[in-house]
Design a protein around this motif. Sequence first.
Motif, PDB file in Angstrom:
ATOM      1  N   LEU A  24       5.601  -9.305  17.484  1.00 50.08           N
ATOM      2  CA  LEU A  24       5.912  -7.884  17.317  1.00 50.08           C
ATOM      3  C   LEU A  24       7.384  -7.679  16.961  1.00 50.08           C
ATOM      4  O   LEU A  24       7.722  -6.844  16.118  1.00 50.08           O
ATOM      5  CB  LEU A  24       5.566  -7.115  18.590  1.00 50.08           C
ATOM      6  CG  LEU A  24       4.075  -7.015  18.917  1.00 50.08           C
ATOM      7  CD1 LEU A  24       3.877  -6.373  20.286  1.00 50.08           C
ATOM      8  CD2 LEU A  24       3.335  -6.205  17.851  1.00 50.08           C
ATOM      9  N   MET A  33       7.805   2.497  12.797  1.00 54.67           N
ATOM     10  CA  MET A  33       7.997   1.427  13.771  1.00 54.67           C
ATOM     11  C   MET A  33       7.290   1.789  15.075  1.00 54.67           C
ATOM     12  O   MET A  33       7.519   2.859  15.640  1.00 54.67           O
ATOM     13  CB  MET A  33       9.494   1.209  14.048  1.00 54.67           C
ATOM     14  CG  MET A  33       9.785   0.126  15.083  1.00 54.67           C
ATOM     15  SD  MET A  33      11.550  -0.186  15.300  1.00 54.67           S
ATOM     16  CE  MET A  33      12.090   1.389  15.978  1.00 54.67           C
ATOM     17  N   ALA A  34       6.425   0.910  15.533  1.00 56.37           N
ATOM     18  CA  ALA A  34       5.680   1.145  16.759  1.00 56.37           C
ATOM     19  C   ALA A  34       6.487   0.681  17.969  1.00 56.37           C
ATOM     20  O   ALA A  34       7.354  -0.201  17.868  1.00 56.37           O
ATOM     21  CB  ALA A  34       4.344   0.427  16.708  1.00 56.37           C
ATOM     22  N   ASP A  73       8.933  -4.162  15.225  1.00 51.96           N
ATOM     23  CA  ASP A  73       8.534  -3.168  16.209  1.00 51.96           C
ATOM     24  C   ASP A  73       9.541  -3.113  17.353  1.00 51.96           C
ATOM     25  O   ASP A  73      10.334  -4.042  17.559  1.00 51.96           O
ATOM     26  CB  ASP A  73       7.144  -3.487  16.765  1.00 51.96           C
ATOM     27  CG  ASP A  73       6.040  -3.196  15.757  1.00 51.96           C
ATOM     28  OD1 ASP A  73       6.365  -2.734  14.639  1.00 51.96           O
ATOM     29  OD2 ASP A  73       4.862  -3.421  16.073  1.00 51.96           O
TER      30      ASP A  73
END
Length: 229
Positions: free
Chosen positions: A21, A1-2, A26
């Motif tokens: 996003l 996960m960014a 994320d």
Amino acid sequence: MATHLITGAGSGIGAAVARRLLDRGDELWLLARDAGRAKELAGRYEGARTLVGDLAEPERLSWALSHQELPERLDSLQHIAGIVELGPVGDTTPKTWNQTLAANLVSPAELTRLLLPQLRLARGHILFVNSGAGLNAHAEWGAYAASKHGLKALADALRQEEHGNGVRVTTVYPGRTATPMQAKVHSQEGKEYDASRWIAPESVATAILTAIDLPRDAEINDLTVRPGR
């Protein structure tokens, strides 16, 4: 996960990017100008974290962020917020120049400086949403275009400085996009506003995600997005 930190998530392009996003799982950190706006963003984007810092006062951002929990690492910092005030150079006051430069140039520079450690740790991505005015200046766009030309210079210098740290830097230059800012511009120009004539914020969001999702063997430096109609 960014993990991403976004300015300007309240509307337009920033809102489109934030929703995309968040929907893909994320982690989002959203910068708000005050506590009321932070509460509003937290309610709109379930699970997102908020930070309070006013881009109108870049000299206070360091103090503001030092009193809040920050992400430990950042995969992207996305500068999407901006302001515009049209008028001939001969009528533009120092107040307008200072407000425009503060929000559109000095605050992105300062926010980047404050978050570079987290970006370097993640070998992250700094993305600036610029404007066609950052490439060509037209009559009555002096202050805004100057701020956006400066933003291009900031991004170009930063790209060279941070390349060795693995930090990528991208500038996106959207043409006229159907956002609340565009409605304001049309009002200042004395023109009728028809959102269907301009780029949808979701289309610019697609360009932004393309840049940040690009595999690590490549980097998009500059990306121009123009109306297709």
